[in-house]
Enzyme design. Structure first.
Site, mmCIF file in Angstrom:
data_model
loop_
_atom_site.group_PDB
_atom_site.id
_atom_site.type_symbol
_atom_site.label_atom_id
_atom_site.label_comp_id
_atom_site.label_asym_id
_atom_site.label_seq_id
_atom_site.Cartn_x
_atom_site.Cartn_y
_atom_site.Cartn_z
ATOM 1 N N ARG A 62 0.822 -1.217 0.000
ATOM 2 C CA ARG A 62 0.000 0.000 0.000
ATOM 3 C C ARG A 62 0.850 1.259 0.000
ATOM 4 O O ARG A 62 0.407 2.315 -0.461
ATOM 5 C CB ARG A 62 -0.976 -0.029 1.191
ATOM 6 C CG ARG A 62 -2.045 -1.109 1.024
ATOM 7 C CD ARG A 62 -2.995 -1.156 2.202
ATOM 8 N NE ARG A 62 -2.394 -1.741 3.389
ATOM 9 C CZ ARG A 62 -2.408 -3.033 3.702
ATOM 10 N NH1 ARG A 62 -3.026 -3.889 2.924
ATOM 11 N NH2 ARG A 62 -1.840 -3.478 4.799
ATOM 12 N N GLU A 99 5.224 -10.909 14.652
ATOM 13 C CA GLU A 99 4.698 -11.552 15.864
ATOM 14 C C GLU A 99 5.195 -12.997 15.942
ATOM 15 O O GLU A 99 5.575 -13.480 16.995
ATOM 16 C CB GLU A 99 3.176 -11.485 15.827
ATOM 17 C CG GLU A 99 2.572 -11.723 17.190
ATOM 18 C CD GLU A 99 1.072 -11.554 17.166
ATOM 19 O OE1 GLU A 99 0.556 -10.985 16.194
ATOM 20 O OE2 GLU A 99 0.443 -12.014 18.137
HETATM 21 P P1 AMP Z 1 4.085 -2.611 12.028
HETATM 22 O O1 AMP Z 1 5.367 -3.117 11.415
HETATM 23 O O2 AMP Z 1 3.656 -3.386 13.219
HETATM 24 O O3 AMP Z 1 4.124 -1.108 12.283
HETATM 25 O O4 AMP Z 1 2.945 -2.868 10.942
HETATM 26 C C1 AMP Z 1 2.793 -2.022 9.856
HETATM 27 C C2 AMP Z 1 2.508 -2.763 8.588
HETATM 28 O O5 AMP Z 1 1.557 -3.807 8.756
HETATM 29 C C3 AMP Z 1 1.943 -1.820 7.539
HETATM 30 O O6 AMP Z 1 2.506 -2.143 6.270
HETATM 31 C C4 AMP Z 1 0.447 -2.071 7.582
HETATM 32 O O7 AMP Z 1 -0.105 -2.041 6.288
HETATM 33 C C5 AMP Z 1 0.288 -3.451 8.226
HETATM 34 N N1 AMP Z 1 -0.653 -3.459 9.365
HETATM 35 C C6 AMP Z 1 -0.338 -3.704 10.665
HETATM 36 N N2 AMP Z 1 -1.413 -3.653 11.458
HETATM 37 C C7 AMP Z 1 -2.458 -3.347 10.663
HETATM 38 C C8 AMP Z 1 -3.874 -3.124 10.898
HETATM 39 N N3 AMP Z 1 -4.422 -3.217 12.122
HETATM 40 N N4 AMP Z 1 -4.651 -2.810 9.833
HETATM 41 C C9 AMP Z 1 -4.118 -2.710 8.599
HETATM 42 N N5 AMP Z 1 -2.809 -2.915 8.305
HETATM 43 C C10 AMP Z 1 -1.976 -3.226 9.320
#
Ligand code: AMP
Length: 179
Positions: A62, A99
């Site tokens: 995205r 995770e």
């Molecule tokens: P993080 O690395 O935990 O900050 O996760 C960010 C990435 O995971 C981004 O590329 C988001 O598109 C996706 N992502 C994580 N959590 C969500 C969520 N609750 N809804 C949509 N996309 C998420």
């Protein structure tokens, strides 16, 4: 404030996707709305307009949609940050923890001209693990990070603090508390 509320209303929440307990913030509904998309691009780019950005680096997938439009707005180039194995030329990779297990993102080894000023773009910041990996990858490649910009911040997951601790300013348009 009215503007921010409107953008928030264009984001669809899908409970328990991709697994139980996750509230998936689906921006496809915002992307499909002409005024919403235009406003999101404008507001994501705004703080960086006078900061001499040389390139936008968008995170698959995205971040590509938003990053391409932001690069056009900032009149700079675009660099794709992709999942492992997708880029055709020689790459530099950065591991990050999910995770369960680890993942790797990559850029082309010649994507960054040393010293160039790079803006990181993704749709959402949660734990900040993906953004942190992108920042480290770009820095290892010789880039100077101007900032990171997102539509959505999930503040309870601490991603912005993680990016800030790397000395990088982040900007987001909408926060969903309680995730
Ligand atoms: P993080 O690395 O935990 O900050 O996760 C960010 C990435 O995971 C981004 O590329 C988001 O598109 C996706 N992502 C994580 N959590 C969500 C969520 N609750 N809804 C949509 N996309 C998420």
């Amino acid at each position: 404030m009215q503007d921010l509320k409107d953008l928030r209303d264009l984001i669809r929440t899908i409970p328990d996707y991709p697994k139980p307990g996750i509230q998936f913030r689906d921006i496809t509904t915002l992307l499909a709305d002409p005024k919403g998309l235009k406003r999101a691009i404008r507001e994501m780019a705004a703080p960086f307009e006078n900061l001499k950005v040389d390139a936008v680096a968008g995170i698959e997938a995205r971040g590509f949609i938003l990053g391409g439009a932001i690069a056009d707005r900032l009149e700079c180039g675009f660099i794709p940050i992709r999942k492992k194995g997708k880029l055709p030329w020689k790459t530099i990779g950065q591991e990050y923890t999910l995770e369960y297990g680890v993942d790797v993102i990559e850029i082309h080894e010649d994507a960054i001209v040393s010293g160039s000023r790079v803006l990181v773009v993704d749709d959402l910041i949660a734990t900040g693990g993906t953004a942190e990996a992108a920042i480290k990858l770009l820095q290892r490649s010789g880039g100077t990070i101007v900032g990171a910009t997102f539509i959505v911040n999930l503040p309870d997951l601490g991603g912005v603090d993680r990016v800030t601790s790397l000395g990088v300013t982040s900007h987001s348009l909408v926060a969903f508390e309680g995730d």
